[in-house]
Design a protein around this motif. Structure first.
Motif, short mmCIF file in Angstrom:
data_model
loop_
_atom_site.label_atom_id
_atom_site.label_comp_id
_atom_site.label_asym_id
_atom_site.label_seq_id
_atom_site.Cartn_x
_atom_site.Cartn_y
_atom_site.Cartn_z
N LEU A 328 -12.51 29.62 49.76
CA LEU A 328 -14.20 29.50 49.40
C LEU A 328 -14.81 29.93 50.72
N LEU A 329 -14.24 29.74 52.00
CA LEU A 329 -14.96 30.03 53.42
C LEU A 329 -14.70 31.75 53.35
N GLU A 330 -13.48 32.03 53.15
CA GLU A 330 -13.23 33.37 53.18
C GLU A 330 -14.02 34.36 52.22
N SER A 331 -14.43 33.88 51.10
CA SER A 331 -14.76 34.76 50.25
C SER A 331 -16.12 34.54 49.90
N HIS A 332 -16.80 33.34 49.83
CA HIS A 332 -18.08 33.07 49.42
C HIS A 332 -19.17 32.31 50.27
N LEU A 333 -18.52 31.32 51.18
CA LEU A 333 -19.39 30.38 51.81
C LEU A 333 -19.82 30.83 53.22
N GLU A 334 -19.44 32.01 53.75
CA GLU A 334 -19.80 32.45 54.92
C GLU A 334 -20.29 33.70 54.81
N ARG A 335 -21.28 34.12 55.45
CA ARG A 335 -22.08 35.56 55.57
C ARG A 335 -22.52 35.72 56.98
#
Length: 830
Positions: A328-335
């Motif tokens: 989730l962090l790698e793909s969605h929760l970090e911008r």
């Protein structure tokens, strides 16, 4: 007779207006004019008030219409119409979009418009039409316009010269930093993040007191961007770079936590990175779950309401929470927020550091306070002049009244007052308009008190105008008042940058056994699940197979391994062991379709660990052998990039299959073993290196229906033994010295006696005494035993029973591995 023909000598007025110009020069100048118009007139904010023209005009139109924070809300269409008609002739949609953004508390850190109605949502829902919504200025927006009537800023004509509009707002706080700005001009763009009002004001005050301070000093006050949607900034180094250079990339991570349940965990997301669409985020997570890119998720719910964001990712019972969290962090929760502190300075675009932005704002406020003080001083001096006249008139009230009574009219009275008492024109005008009631003693006392107040004010204003230190003290005092009124707690937090965390980092490293069946069920089981037994045992159940399904492959690996899986059809696939679901030894496994894209009838015939491969080396090879006896070598670099659907590893002739693959370095010998128990040893350099699409050369001359069973690399002076295992569970170890080197494509020597008792050879490996072997039957029985349990005997022998295979069953695959130290310690304790 007159003629209508034109006079050829008459001047041609049209032709006189035509100019000869170069097209390229005209286009260049026209484009530059257009670009500067967009840059200065639409897309970039002014460094002084942090506003683009459209936002400035909206606020000024609301100010002129009296739509303040204390008034009732006004229809948005009315505000848009006033703005468009008087100041911004660029279409109502652009104006309304700007108005909407200024009202969204998830877009602006401190909204400048107080909206009533549907002004959109963090899900990306659009605002209602302007005829349905209402708006008024927010209280903090009025601080941007404070003292605008006191000649604090320059005005310019509006688009049709009917009215005037401010070139910039007085801006009682550094709005560019506080609310940020974004825009795309011609050939440039700006993206200033929002900040905490209290921090920015503290930094501004510090800069005023310490003009020589550095950006690092200011960062003691401005910790970093403070986004309206909160979230977490990962690390501080990127923020420092952005403040020192005006450009940078700041990583913003969602806020989430893990809620432990009775049967499974849930990952709950409560804050999002700035400008992330919540509904699209949920959709993308759902897409990953559906496509098999995100394993372990049982349910996904958006439980957000007016109280805040709450997205629940409910995990399956056996899911690894850390791995799902990492995905989730790698793909969605970090911008990444790309900081570009570009703003207009004196009408020209400039990239600014944190200090330069504050310096430009302070210079603007100095000008505003100076002009305001001059305006107030002029008004105070005018008022003091009038009050002086009134006090003088009160002292000679009887004579003044008599003089006025004796005058024929007002003008005569004014002239008489000027001549007889020395009043100025302004004083005389005021005295003539005075009422008799103002001659009372109480009124006289009030005038004297007001006069003292006005003179004190004049002294203070002169002090401010005469001393830059006093002027700056006024700026600081007003900034502190703004902070006290509007500042709030910081929303965005900082977390340490721990670097890139891979899924492998989150999974304990352990030896596992991976089992794949003909019906494409796959699973992994910790190797220590299978206690080491003595040879000759039946083993235990290693997997639960469906009817008519059989084990097709079994191999040992580490959970951190990245494997190259070669199939009997000559394809190679990439597999990360930790992606294979861990299950109990009696479980059937999960469908392999989302892990390995195997075709019907395609089975794994060899596995190579890729972690230790040097893909840049020209001296490292993957050496392959086919069932029909072909051998080839290919440099490992050709296997660096493998698609999810696999790539060709070797070309096969009709009816041939890939049997085995091993890693060599050009200095090895190769031993090929056949199903009928023959073995041949030759130098690997007898096989030239060739590409992936090649078939290879003959490595072994097979008789009849014999086929190659396996390939084993042999190092120079190798002291290991050659382990051979047959389909009925028999095996032996033989010193490698008993296999003399020959030329390739020979028949070889007898390795092991096959026949009715042993059956055909299944596996061939070079082993050490410290190794363990895992053998699994087609029916799912599995046994693990130390290699040194298998007797070392000569060639051309039958060997000993390794695994007790029941009638109708046979050994499907054998894997050799060296247990980790932890496994050996546990075994010794037992």
């Amino acid at each position: 007779m007159s003629s209508d023909a034109p006079d050829p000598d008459a001047p041609d007025e049209v032709a006189d207006r035509v100019k000869n110009v170069r097209v390229d020069e005209e286009m260049e100048q026209s484009y530059i004019d257009y670009a500067m118009s967009v840059i200065a007139g639409r897309a970039l904010p002014d460094v002084r008030d942090g506003l683009k023209p459209v936002h400035r005009r909206i606020l000024y139109a609301m100010h002129e219409a009296g739509v303040s924070s204390g008034s009732s809300h006004r229809k948005s269409s009315n505000i848009v119409g006033d703005t468009m008609g008087d100041y911004h002739p660029h279409g109502d949609s652009a104006i309304y979009d700007a108005l909407v953004r200024m009202a969204q508390d998830f877009s602006m850190r401190y909204p400048l418009v107080d909206g009533q109605g549907n002004f959109g949502s963090v899900d990306g829902d659009p605002a209602a039409a302007m005829r349905y919504t209402e708006a008024r200025m927010a209280s903090i927006a009025e601080e941007l316009l404070t003292d605008i009537e006191k000649d604090t800023v320059d005005f310019q004509s509006n688009y049709d010269d009917r009215l005037t509009e401010p070139e910039v707002l007085p801006s009682a706080f550094p709005n560019l930093l506080v609310n940020g700005s974004s825009g795309i001009a011609v050939g440039m763009s700006t993206n200033v993040p929002p900040h905490n009002l209290g921090e920015v004001i503290d930094a501004t005050v510090h800069l005023i007191d310490n003009p020589d301070c550095t950006v690092v000093d200011l960062m003691d006050y401005v910790k970093g961007p403070d986004f309206p949607t909160a979230g977490n900034i990962v690390g501080r180094s990127d923020v420092k770079q952005a403040y020192q250079t005006g450009r940078g990339r700041v990583r913003v991570r969602a806020e989430y936590h893990v809620e432990e349940g009775d049967s499974s965990d849930s990952i709950v997301i409560t804050e999002l990175p700035y400008q992330q669409n919540k509904s699209k985020l949920v959709e993308r997570i759902a897409d990953d779950v559906r496509d098999g890119d995100l394993d372990g998720v049982r349910d996904l719910r958006d439980e957000s309401d007016r109280n805040g964001i709450r997205i629940v990712v409910e995990l399956k019972r056996n899911a690894n929470t850390d791995v799902v969290e990492n995905h989730l962090l790698e793909s969605h929760l970090e911008r990444t927020f790309g900081v570009i502190n570009l703003a207009l300075v004196d009408g020209q675009p400039k990239v600014l550091t944190l200090k330069e932005m504050l310096e430009e704002y302070v210079a603007h406020r100095k000008e505003v306070v100076r002009r305001r003080s001059e305006h107030d001083l002029a008004e105070a001096e005018d008022r003091a002049h009038i009050l002086e006249g009134r006090l003088k008139a009160l002292e000679q009230a009887d004579d003044v009244v008599e003089t006025i009574q004796n005058a024929e009219d007002r003008d005569d009275a004014k002239e008489a007052l000027k001549d007889d008492f020395g009043f100025t024109q302004a004083q005389a005008d005021h005295i003539v308009r005075m009422q008799l009631g103002s001659l009372t003693s109480m009124e006289a006392a009030e005038i004297e008190s007001e006069y003292e107040e006005v003179t004190d004010r004049i002294e203070r204003l002169e002090e401010i105008l005469g001393s830059e230190e006093e002027l700056l003290s006024v700026i600081k005092e007003e900034l502190r008042d703004i902070k006290e009124e509007y500042a709030d707690e910081r929303r965005t937090s900082f977390i340490e940058d721990t670097g890139t965390v891979t899924d492998e980092d989150l999974i304990p490293e352990e030896d596992v056994v991976v089992v794949l069946s003909e019906s494409d069920y796959i699973k992994r089981v910790p190797a220590d699940t299978f206690d080491a037994q003595h040879r000759g045992g039946k083993g235990i159940i290693g997997t639960d197979l469906k009817d008519e399904d059989r084990v097709s492959a079994v191999f040992t690996a580490s959970t951190h391994d990245y494997l190259l899986c070669f199939t009997n059809q000559g394809q190679v696939y990439r597999l990360k062991v930790h992606q294979v679901p861990e299950m109990s030894r009696t479980a059937r496994g999960t469908s392999a379709v989302n892990i390995l894209d195997l075709d019907d009838g395609e089975e794994i015939s060899a596995v190579v660990t890729a972690d230790d491969l040097d893909f840049e080396s020209d001296d490292e090879y993957l050496t392959m052998a086919t069932r029909h006896g072909y051998v080839k070598r290919t440099t490992v670099g050709e296997f660096e990039n493998i698609r999810s659907t696999g790539i060709i590893a070797i070309s096969l002739e009709d009816g041939d299959e890939l049997a085995d693959v091993e890693v060599t370095d050009g200095s090895h010998d190769v031993v090929l073993g056949s199903e009928h128990g023959m073995a041949i040893r030759f130098d690997e350099t007898d096989v030239r290196a060739m590409g992936r699409n090649a078939r290879g050369v003959r490595g072994m001359d097979l008789e009849g229906d014999d086929k190659v069973a396996g390939l084993a690399p042999v190092e120079p002076d190798d002291e290991r033994t050659l382990l051979t295992v047959t389909e009925y569970g028999y095996g032996k170890r033989t010193p490698l010295s008993e296999y003399r080197k020959q030329s390739r494509n020979g028949k070889g020597l007898v390795d092991i006696k096959t026949g009715e008792r042993n059956g055909s050879v299944v596996s061939l490996d070079t082993v050490s005494d410290d190794d363990n072997l895992v053998a699994m039957s087609e029916a799912g029985q599995i046994i693990r035993l130390p290699v040194d349990e298998v007797s070392t005997v000569g060639r051309n022998t039958k060997g000993v029973k390794v695994m007790d295979v029941e009638d109708g069953d046979e050994v499907a695959a054998v894997s050799v591995y060296r247990p980790s130290e932890s496994d050996e310690d546990e075994a010794s304790e037992e």
